[in-house]
Design an enzyme around this catalytic site. Structure first.
Site, short mmCIF file in Angstrom:
data_model
loop_
_atom_site.label_atom_id
_atom_site.label_comp_id
_atom_site.label_asym_id
_atom_site.label_seq_id
_atom_site.Cartn_x
_atom_site.Cartn_y
_atom_site.Cartn_z
N GLU A 91 66.08 -67.52 -43.89
CA GLU A 91 64.88 -67.23 -43.01
C GLU A 91 65.05 -65.67 -42.46
O GLU A 91 65.99 -65.17 -42.54
CB GLU A 91 65.60 -68.22 -41.52
CG GLU A 91 64.75 -67.84 -40.41
CD GLU A 91 63.42 -68.28 -40.42
OE1 GLU A 91 62.50 -67.36 -40.10
OE2 GLU A 91 63.05 -69.35 -41.00
N ASP A 141 53.56 -71.32 -42.41
CA ASP A 141 52.45 -70.91 -41.85
C ASP A 141 51.11 -71.31 -42.66
O ASP A 141 51.34 -70.92 -43.75
CB ASP A 141 52.74 -69.24 -41.72
CG ASP A 141 51.69 -68.75 -40.67
OD1 ASP A 141 50.53 -69.55 -40.53
OD2 ASP A 141 52.02 -68.03 -39.98
N LYS A 145 42.83 -69.16 -41.30
CA LYS A 145 41.52 -68.69 -41.59
C LYS A 145 41.19 -68.23 -42.91
O LYS A 145 42.32 -67.85 -43.71
CB LYS A 145 41.57 -67.25 -40.61
CG LYS A 145 41.66 -67.64 -39.00
CD LYS A 145 41.80 -66.30 -38.27
CE LYS A 145 41.76 -66.59 -36.56
NZ LYS A 145 41.67 -65.37 -35.98
N ASP A 177 51.41 -80.03 -41.64
CA ASP A 177 50.63 -80.77 -40.67
C ASP A 177 49.40 -80.24 -40.48
O ASP A 177 48.73 -80.57 -39.58
CB ASP A 177 51.49 -80.79 -39.32
CG ASP A 177 51.64 -79.26 -38.58
OD1 ASP A 177 51.49 -78.27 -39.40
OD2 ASP A 177 51.66 -78.94 -37.55
N THR A 214 61.35 -83.21 -36.54
CA THR A 214 61.47 -82.02 -35.68
C THR A 214 60.96 -82.32 -34.35
O THR A 214 59.91 -83.39 -34.26
CB THR A 214 60.86 -80.72 -36.22
OG1 THR A 214 59.43 -80.75 -36.33
CG2 THR A 214 61.52 -80.30 -37.62
N LYS A 215 61.16 -81.54 -33.40
CA LYS A 215 60.48 -81.65 -32.10
C LYS A 215 59.12 -81.44 -32.10
O LYS A 215 58.17 -82.15 -31.70
CB LYS A 215 61.07 -80.89 -31.14
CG LYS A 215 62.78 -81.24 -30.79
CD LYS A 215 63.16 -80.29 -29.60
CE LYS A 215 64.58 -80.81 -29.18
NZ LYS A 215 65.19 -79.61 -28.38
N GLU A 217 57.24 -81.69 -34.94
CA GLU A 217 56.49 -83.00 -35.55
C GLU A 217 56.20 -83.95 -34.48
O GLU A 217 55.22 -84.80 -34.47
CB GLU A 217 57.39 -83.40 -36.62
CG GLU A 217 56.80 -84.29 -37.48
CD GLU A 217 57.50 -84.61 -38.82
OE1 GLU A 217 57.21 -85.37 -39.49
OE2 GLU A 217 58.35 -84.16 -38.88
#
Length: 236
Positions: A91, A141, A145, A177, A214-215, A217
């Site tokens: 990360e 990410d 666009k 997502d 995850t929260k 999600e």
């Protein structure tokens, strides 16, 4: 999260465009403490080059490489649930690195190691070929666009690099997502040599139990947002 960089000799040249943006995040006291106390024990450096991860972890074990673990919640959950496996997380954002290290220490986990840099540089320079059982890419990410699509991490060169690091039978597991990005992932991976889509339909798999929710999600599910999982196995 990471994107493309110059590959090792013999691999196709990868773009230098980054799929992440470095943000100036504010560190909490707990995150800073995680960095200060946890990094000497669990942190790894890109500059050290190719590593023998059996030596790093002190054992032979199934090994997972996670690209862009965010705040580390999923990494912690997976590592705690599978102490017989080893996890290498990468990360670029320091608050997330500190949060993961804090959690690793709080839970007394020994099966996690962390890099804080470009994940694809780590794959290229620090990971031996045919050594990983899994590579995880959860919710990168989407760069939605059109003019930013070139920043998406999932590109042919990415698939090629990951395949070289997976064992035969190893799996690249991706989740997003954004349906348009899922379609892009599917297109890239279906065209990538040396992989087999594990979905019986040839498209997406059902959400696997081993991927933590995850929260973010769960919030998306409440809003009616979909999540698409893809698993591609290295076959040669």
């Amino acid at each position: 999260m990471s994107d493309t960089s110059t590959p090792a000799e013999g691999q196709r040249r990868m773009r230098t465009i980054k799929s992440f943006v470095m943000r100036a995040g504010r560190m909490t006291e707990g995150q800073q403490r995680g960095l200060d106390q946890g990094w000497p024990r669990f942190g790894l450096e890109l500059a050290d080059g190719l590593r023998d991860f059996d030596e790093v972890f002190g054992r032979q074990a199934p090994r997972t490489f996670e690209i862009g673990f965010g705040m580390g919640h999923s990494t912690l959950e997976m590592a705690a649930a599978a102490p017989e496996q080893d996890f290498i997380g990468v990360e670029v954002h320091s608050p997330g690195v500190g949060a993961l290290l804090s959690g690793v220490m709080a839970q007394n986990l020994t099966n996690v190691r962390v890099y804080s840099c470009d994940a694809l540089e780590v794959l290229r320079d620090c990971v031996a070929d045919s050594s990983l059982d899994r590579v995880l890419l959860f919710f990168p990410d989407p760069w939605h666009k059109s003019r930013h699509h070139k920043r998406r991490i999932v590109q042919p060169a990415f698939a090629e690099l990951v395949r070289s690091k997976l064992k035969v039978g190893g799996v690249l597991h991706m989740a997003t997502d954004w349906e348009a990005y899922a379609e892009h992932m599917l297109e890239v991976m279906n065209a990538a040599p040396g992989y087999r889509n594990q979905a019986a339909s040839g498209q997406y798999i059902e959400r696997p139990q081993e991927r933590p929710t995850t929260k973010f999600e769960r919030r998306g599910e409440r809003l009616g947002h979909g999540v698409w999982d893809l698993k591609f196995e290295r076959i040669d």
